[in-house]
Design a protein around this motif. Sequence first.
Motif, short mmCIF file in Angstrom:
data_model
loop_
_atom_site.label_atom_id
_atom_site.label_comp_id
_atom_site.label_asym_id
_atom_site.label_seq_id
_atom_site.Cartn_x
_atom_site.Cartn_y
_atom_site.Cartn_z
N SER A 125 -14.88 72.84 6.47
CA SER A 125 -13.93 73.58 5.64
C SER A 125 -14.21 75.08 5.62
CB SER A 125 -13.93 73.03 4.21
OG SER A 125 -13.67 71.64 4.20
N LEU A 126 -15.27 75.46 4.91
CA LEU A 126 -15.53 76.88 4.68
C LEU A 126 -15.86 77.64 5.96
CD1 LEU A 126 -17.60 76.48 1.40
CD2 LEU A 126 -15.26 77.36 1.60
N TYR A 127 -16.65 77.02 6.84
CA TYR A 127 -17.00 77.76 8.06
C TYR A 127 -15.80 77.87 9.00
CZ TYR A 127 -19.68 79.72 11.87
OH TYR A 127 -20.12 80.55 12.85
N SER B 179 -10.73 83.74 10.03
CA SER B 179 -10.17 84.74 9.11
C SER B 179 -10.22 86.13 9.76
CB SER B 179 -10.95 84.77 7.79
OG SER B 179 -10.79 83.56 7.09
N ALA B 180 -9.17 86.89 9.55
CA ALA B 180 -9.09 88.22 10.15
C ALA B 180 -10.19 89.14 9.64
CB ALA B 180 -7.72 88.83 9.86
N ASP B 181 -10.61 88.94 8.37
CA ASP B 181 -11.63 89.81 7.80
C ASP B 181 -13.03 89.22 7.90
OD1 ASP B 181 -11.21 87.74 6.07
OD2 ASP B 181 -11.05 88.98 4.25
N ALA B 182 -13.19 88.20 8.74
CA ALA B 182 -14.51 87.60 8.93
C ALA B 182 -14.83 87.54 10.43
CB ALA B 182 -14.57 86.22 8.29
N LEU B 183 -14.75 86.35 11.03
CA LEU B 183 -15.12 86.21 12.44
C LEU B 183 -13.91 85.97 13.35
CD1 LEU B 183 -18.25 83.90 12.02
CD2 LEU B 183 -18.16 86.41 12.11
N GLY C 193 -10.83 84.07 17.13
CA GLY C 193 -9.38 84.04 17.09
C GLY C 193 -8.86 83.93 15.67
N VAL C 194 -7.97 84.84 15.30
CA VAL C 194 -7.38 84.81 13.98
C VAL C 194 -6.32 83.72 13.93
CG1 VAL C 194 -6.04 86.13 12.29
CG2 VAL C 194 -7.81 87.27 13.64
N ALA C 195 -6.42 82.84 12.93
CA ALA C 195 -5.50 81.71 12.84
C ALA C 195 -5.20 81.43 11.37
CB ALA C 195 -6.08 80.48 13.52
N VAL D 174 -4.69 77.74 10.33
CA VAL D 174 -5.94 76.97 10.34
C VAL D 174 -6.74 77.28 9.08
CG1 VAL D 174 -8.15 76.66 11.49
CG2 VAL D 174 -6.05 76.78 12.84
N VAL D 175 -6.79 78.56 8.71
CA VAL D 175 -7.52 78.97 7.51
C VAL D 175 -6.92 78.30 6.27
CG1 VAL D 175 -8.05 80.92 5.99
CG2 VAL D 175 -8.28 81.16 8.48
#
Length: 238
Positions: A127-129, A135-139, A144-146, A149-150
């Motif tokens: 879930s969290l990972y 996430s665009a503001d994480a990894l 890949g920003v999705a 999925v987030v």
Amino acid sequence: MSSISAPLWRSGDMNATPNLTLWGVGTSRTIRAHWAMHELGLSYKSKPIGPRTGETKTAEYTRLNPRQKIPLLQDGDFCIGESAAIVAYLSRTYSTPDRSLIPVTQREFAAWLEWCFFIVAELDSTSLYVMRRHSADALGHIYGVAPEVVAQAGEYFRQQLRHVEVALADGRTFLMGDQFTSADILLTTCLDWAIAYGVGICDNAQPYLERIQRREAYRRAVAANVPVSPITPSAAKG
């Protein structure tokens, strides 16, 4: 390297002073190992390297941990990675009747294992990972920003947290009842993470979290987990 001191105890059959070194700071997973150390009153050396800074890819660290991840615990000539495994190892190796992070009876031990596996598999990695990875503001810039999925991972977290909600509904102090265990360490870091990611937590987890966060060992772990300098990802090589 820095040295971190906590009141040191030893059980009767352990006469040698442990030689403990913990690699890694700055993440929700590294704090787990620091926290367990302080709950158990262990003194240890801290090597405050961060993730994705290039520090985990040095020849010295790679020899110790070919996975090039943090945290990593050295106990003399023994090395172990993976935050949940480190916490479980410390709990099993250094708990005493006065300071224990692991249940004693067979069925309570099995229930403790269930909580640990559930938290790491369902709340953390599934879930969290997943949210962090996309996430665009994480990894997201790496994996890949999705946004969809987030969103789905956040919903899955809320669904799985129902297990925690039901358990805490009977008013228990900790996941295992009256005993604080390393399962509480794992859960607290996930609850902290969920709040930071805007996922939210169930109502009866809020007083539980506030109660846990008042523990002196938790506050000491938060301080020990702060990077010496801001963590800056190493530049990507072309």
